[in-house]
Design a protein around this motif. Structure first.
Motif, mmCIF file in Angstrom:
data_model
loop_
_atom_site.group_PDB
_atom_site.id
_atom_site.type_symbol
_atom_site.label_atom_id
_atom_site.label_comp_id
_atom_site.label_asym_id
_atom_site.label_seq_id
_atom_site.Cartn_x
_atom_site.Cartn_y
_atom_site.Cartn_z
ATOM 1 N N CYS A 417 0.860 -1.176 0.000
ATOM 2 C CA CYS A 417 0.000 0.000 0.000
ATOM 3 C C CYS A 417 0.897 1.227 0.000
ATOM 4 O O CYS A 417 2.066 1.154 0.374
ATOM 5 C CB CYS A 417 -0.944 0.012 1.207
ATOM 6 S SG CYS A 417 -0.077 -0.142 2.793
ATOM 7 N N CYS A 427 -3.033 5.458 2.716
ATOM 8 C CA CYS A 427 -3.759 4.227 2.408
ATOM 9 C C CYS A 427 -3.206 3.042 3.186
ATOM 10 O O CYS A 427 -3.545 1.899 2.894
ATOM 11 C CB CYS A 427 -3.671 3.937 0.905
ATOM 12 S SG CYS A 427 -4.306 5.273 -0.145
ATOM 13 N N CYS A 428 -2.328 3.293 4.178
ATOM 14 C CA CYS A 428 -1.655 2.221 4.931
ATOM 15 C C CYS A 428 -1.840 2.421 6.425
ATOM 16 O O CYS A 428 -0.873 2.382 7.188
ATOM 17 C CB CYS A 428 -0.166 2.181 4.598
ATOM 18 S SG CYS A 428 0.225 1.890 2.873
ATOM 19 N N LYS A 429 -3.061 2.654 6.869
ATOM 20 C CA LYS A 429 -3.272 2.921 8.283
ATOM 21 C C LYS A 429 -2.869 1.748 9.166
ATOM 22 O O LYS A 429 -2.307 1.919 10.235
ATOM 23 C CB LYS A 429 -4.751 3.262 8.527
ATOM 24 C CG LYS A 429 -5.144 4.670 8.090
ATOM 25 C CD LYS A 429 -4.465 5.708 8.964
ATOM 26 C CE LYS A 429 -5.013 7.092 8.678
ATOM 27 N NZ LYS A 429 -4.373 8.132 9.497
ATOM 28 N N LYS A 431 -3.722 -2.093 11.314
ATOM 29 C CA LYS A 431 -4.783 -2.586 12.203
ATOM 30 C C LYS A 431 -4.941 -1.741 13.453
ATOM 31 O O LYS A 431 -5.864 -1.944 14.227
ATOM 32 C CB LYS A 431 -4.526 -4.035 12.584
ATOM 33 C CG LYS A 431 -3.276 -4.271 13.434
ATOM 34 C CD LYS A 431 -3.128 -5.748 13.713
ATOM 35 C CE LYS A 431 -1.857 -6.046 14.495
ATOM 36 N NZ LYS A 431 -1.684 -7.491 14.710
ATOM 37 N N GLU A 451 -5.721 -1.987 -1.686
ATOM 38 C CA GLU A 451 -5.182 -1.443 -0.442
ATOM 39 C C GLU A 451 -6.217 -1.503 0.676
ATOM 40 O O GLU A 451 -5.884 -1.754 1.841
ATOM 41 C CB GLU A 451 -4.706 -0.007 -0.663
ATOM 42 C CG GLU A 451 -3.450 0.079 -1.523
ATOM 43 C CD GLU A 451 -3.078 1.491 -1.910
ATOM 44 O OE1 GLU A 451 -1.885 1.766 -2.083
ATOM 45 O OE2 GLU A 451 -4.007 2.330 -2.061
ATOM 46 N N HIS A 455 -5.973 -3.643 4.219
ATOM 47 C CA HIS A 455 -6.272 -3.106 5.546
ATOM 48 C C HIS A 455 -7.200 -4.053 6.313
ATOM 49 O O HIS A 455 -7.014 -4.287 7.517
ATOM 50 C CB HIS A 455 -6.908 -1.730 5.402
ATOM 51 C CG HIS A 455 -7.233 -1.075 6.723
ATOM 52 N ND1 HIS A 455 -6.271 -0.671 7.607
ATOM 53 C CD2 HIS A 455 -8.419 -0.783 7.303
ATOM 54 C CE1 HIS A 455 -6.847 -0.151 8.682
ATOM 55 N NE2 HIS A 455 -8.142 -0.206 8.511
ATOM 56 N N ASP A 458 -5.221 -6.979 7.528
ATOM 57 C CA ASP A 458 -4.329 -6.607 8.621
ATOM 58 C C ASP A 458 -5.101 -6.463 9.927
ATOM 59 O O ASP A 458 -4.628 -6.856 10.996
ATOM 60 C CB ASP A 458 -3.605 -5.307 8.267
ATOM 61 C CG ASP A 458 -2.467 -5.002 9.219
ATOM 62 O OD1 ASP A 458 -1.868 -5.957 9.747
ATOM 63 O OD2 ASP A 458 -2.165 -3.819 9.439
#
Length: 570
Positions: A417, A427-429, A431, A451, A455, A458
């Protein structure tokens, strides 16, 4: 069952006493004896079932072609048959009643209990003390707080520099002036050694002509030279030459032009600025009168543009650094350049917004009373059950994920991502951040659906964070980065990969090239599962583990209690 029995017995304790003490005492003794014999029979049956090789013939109603096989062609028939039998089936009603009355526990509470039980097992005497059979009150000790190890995630931030690009302009003007110049013309035979006198900075060679004819005749067509003299060079000098007489002295005006770049000196000297273009800003009129002389130039002034890049320190790690429970794990350069201008920091953080556990206690023993007669129950829990369940599931997972083509197990899928360094869109927050309703908005802003699916995986604990690399940079500063994950079929596979790689001293490869390969058979054989921490999946396995005869045993216990009270009422 262990949760059901205390609830049933507690209900018995709250029932009013029956008349007739002698009869109740006799009946109580009979119930105790019956209960002990019943428990002994169940224990023997359980031991036999655990040590007997499974055999299809032991399954009631089983034959070579079960009648239920017809459901394969018509699955809806199974639903209809089940619905018609549900209302009259004693087993189904018992199961429903049991499930309706069954206590439920939050996963977070189970994880917390498991974590505290580990602390208790390391020093049990600090939490327990003896209790007599008489039922005297003992000591209760608060349980240790949960460790939260099963609810953590990897969070990242960046430090380094940003590049601010801007276009700056300056002006260049044309300066013109007119001067009067006097020219001194000299002739010198090319073979005359005195011509060296004219090799001065003030003199320049301006041409040549033939020398005086030595022999010739006049002809009707004109004079014809048979023997020309030596060629004569012409020199024009701006000042008299000592010892020589000029052929002629003339004066004329000369126009001198030069560009005045003083306004652009600062930008030209700045190494962070580059001249990109120069355009004419003053070209009308092209002919102008300078000191009484008409001077024509195509352009009289220019605008010069420079692209300037300024480095400024930047970081977005304050939030993670100040979050309680977050610890810095590592810091590394994601651009691979020297000097490095963009660093990635990896923090290990607890998942936010977890419900707080209420205070819980462990006491010396459990006292159960029936009709005024109490006994202390000595519990001996099986602390190996969770490990055995995990090991069995690991073996089953290995069987299902074995790849015969590569002879490997627990192969993952590489997924990535992207996010802007020091930017808003991310776009890579991970968990640590729950899914938000505006997924379509994120997709519209630039996040891909892949992506978003990453998420989700994750959040479910299926992905292991590998690392980050720079996807686009300028002047050594990273603008866009990509985070790399290895996602697996199950949470157990992910834990085996993460902790197994630590045992084998086989870290993840470079984020840009890691392919999430599985373990070879030899590598998996060298893993020691007893050294791994599976607390993150204990609750899932123990919640799913149910003995086949649990329902039947619970029904029999309930029936014997009802029979006891039926006899007491007679």
């Amino acid at each position: 069952m262990r949760a059901l029995i205390p609830a049933i017995v507690l209900g018995l304790m709250l029932t009013p006493a029956f008349p007739g003490a002698a009869m109740a005492q006799t009946t109580t003794d009979a119930a105790k004896a019956d209960g002990k014999a019943f428990g002994k029979d169940l224990g023997a049956a359980a031991q036999t079932a655990a040590t007997t090789q499974p055999n299809a013939d032991r399954v009631p109603g089983f034959n070579g072609t079960p009648s239920q096989s017809g459901y394969f062609d018509d699955p809806k028939a199974m639903e209809r048959a089940a619905a018609s039998q549900a209302s009259s089936s004693t087993g189904y009603q018992t199961m429903r009643n049991s499930m309706d009355r069954r206590a439920t526990f939050n996963k977070v509470d189970l994880d917390a209990t498991i974590a505290r039980s580990k602390t208790i097992s390391e020093d049990p005497l600090s939490y327990t003390s003896g209790m007599g059979v008489s039922g005297a009150q003992g000591r209760c000790v608060p349980l240790p707080p949960a460790s939260g190890a099963a609810a953590r995630y990897k969070a990242t931030c960046n430090t380094g520099y940003t590049v601010d690009s801007s276009t700056q302009s300056c002006s260049v003007t044309l300066q013109a002036n007119v001067t009067t110049v006097t020219d001194y013309l000299y002739y010198c035979s090319r073979l005359d050694p005195d011509c060296t006198a004219f090799q001065l900075p003030t003199c320049r060679w301006t041409g040549s002509h033939p020398g005086k004819c030595l022999q010739g005749v006049d002809t009707p067509g004109g004079f014809k030279c048979f023997e020309p003299g030596d060629p004569v060079d012409e020199y024009t000098c701006s000042a008299p030459v000592s010892g020589s007489n000029p052929i002629s002295v003339t004066a004329h005006q000369v126009v001198n032009t030069s560009k005045d770049e003083s306004q652009c000196a600062g930008l030209a000297a700045d190494t962070n600025c580059t001249n990109t273009q120069e355009t004419c800003s003053d070209s009308d009129p092209t002919t102008r009168i300078i000191d009484g002389v008409a001077v024509t130039q195509p352009c009289w002034a220019w605008r010069r543009d420079y692209q300037c890049n300024r480095y400024s320190p930047a970081q977005d790690c304050d939030t993670l650094a100040s979050t309680p429970g977050c610890t810095l794990q590592q810091e590394y350069c994601i651009t691979g350049e020297t000097p490095c201008r963009t660093f990635e920091r990896v923090y290990d953080c607890p998942v936010p917004d977890q419900p707080q556990d209420k205070n819980q206690f462990i006491c010396d023993g459990d006292v159960y009373c029936i009709d005024g007669s109490c006994e202390t129950i000595d519990r001996q829990p099986n602390d190996e059950f969770k490990d055995a369940v995990v090991a069995l599931n690991a073996m089953d997972q290995a069987r299902r994920e074995f790849d015969p083509a590569t002879l490997t197990l627990f192969k993952g899928t590489r997924e990535t991502c992207s996010s802007k360094v020091f930017g808003i869109l991310n776009c890579c927050k991970g968990k640590g951040f729950p899914l938000i309703p505006g997924i379509q908005l994120l997709v519209a802003l630039g996040c891909s659906r892949e992506e978003m699916l990453l998420h989700q995986k994750d959040v479910q604990g299926l992905c292991a964070y590998v690392g980050t690399y720079c996807a686009s940079s300028f002047l050594g500063v990273c603008f866009t980065k990509r985070k790399v994950y290895c996602c697996f079929e199950s949470k157990l596979s992910r834990i085996l990969q993460e902790q197994g790689r630590q045992e084998l001293n086989k870290p993840w490869g470079a984020p840009k090239t890691e392919q999430c390969l599985g373990f070879t058979i030899d590598e998996f054989a060298r893993l020691d599962l007893s050294k791994m921490d599976f607390s993150e999946v204990y609750a899932e396995f123990t919640d799913a583990a149910r003995l086949p005869d649990e329902l039947q045993a619970a029904t029999q216990i309930q029936q014997k209690i009802e029979d006891y009270y039926a006899r007491a009422r007679q």
